[in-house]
Design a protein around this motif. Structure first.
Motif, PDB file in Angstrom:
ATOM      1  N   PHE A   1      -6.711  -1.308  -7.652  1.00 31.98           N
ATOM      2  CA  PHE A   1      -5.726  -1.402  -6.715  1.00 31.98           C
ATOM      3  C   PHE A   1      -5.904   0.231  -5.545  1.00 31.98           C
TER       4      PHE A   1
ATOM      5  N   ALA B   1       1.016  -1.063   0.181  1.00 33.56           N
ATOM      6  CA  ALA B   1      -0.010  -0.118  -0.129  1.00 33.56           C
ATOM      7  C   ALA B   1       0.532   1.307   0.377  1.00 33.56           C
TER       8      ALA B   1
ATOM      9  N   MET C   1      -7.858   0.161  -0.387  1.00 33.74           N
ATOM     10  CA  MET C   1      -6.255   0.477  -0.325  1.00 33.74           C
ATOM     11  C   MET C   1      -6.287   2.221   0.297  1.00 33.74           C
TER      12      MET C   1
END
Length: 154
Positions: free
Chosen positions: A105, A79, A110
């Motif tokens: 993503f 991350a 996230m």
């Protein structure tokens, strides 16, 4: 119709698609775009408090276990590498834009992990993630609705 709403909610709260999958699913299956937006956005906004609660709880109870700690550190590094520079540099705005972009993503999961890693204030993080999620969901609902209209014209 209730099963479409339920599926939309579940798809929008899952980490495997979030509202990027839930809202188009609902619109393609005939749900009103405004209702699809509300259900997808509502589910997506629930991710932040639920995920932070789970992170806090698991870290408190499982951090002493090597396997958990190693996997957590891997996820945090991933991350941090993906969003680190932007969020550290721009804070609120970086987090909002990161969540807003409807790409793989990126998103609420996230964004929440990044806010936790960078120790951003929770209220500020929730607001940034919420604004980003609203914009993302609006883009998805509008695009899905126009896409469906275009397919129906053909």
């Amino acid at each position: 119709m209730i099963h479409i709403i339920l599926h939309t909610f579940l798809l929008s709260i899952s980490p495997f698609g979030e509202s990027r999958v839930g809202i188009p699913y609902a619109i393609i299956n005939g749900l009103d775009p405004f209702l699809a937006l509300l259900v997808g956005l509502g589910a997506n906004l629930l991710v932040f408090p639920i995920l932070l609660f789970l992170i806090d709880t698991f870290n408190e109870k499982l951090w002493k276990h090597k396997v958990y700690k190693n996997q957590s550190v891997k996820l945090m590094r991933r991350a941090k590498n993906g969003v680190g520079d932007k969020i550290e540099k721009y804070g609120f705005w970086g987090l909002m834009v990161f969540v807003m972009i409807p790409l793989p993503f990126t998103g609420v999961y996230m964004g929440t992990i990044a806010a936790y890693i960078f120790k951003l204030p929770r209220k500020q993080s929730f607001f940034a993630i919420s604004v980003g999620a609203v914009i993302s969901c609006l883009i998805l609902a509008f695009g899905s609705h126009l896409g469906k209209l275009g397919v129906e014209l053909i």
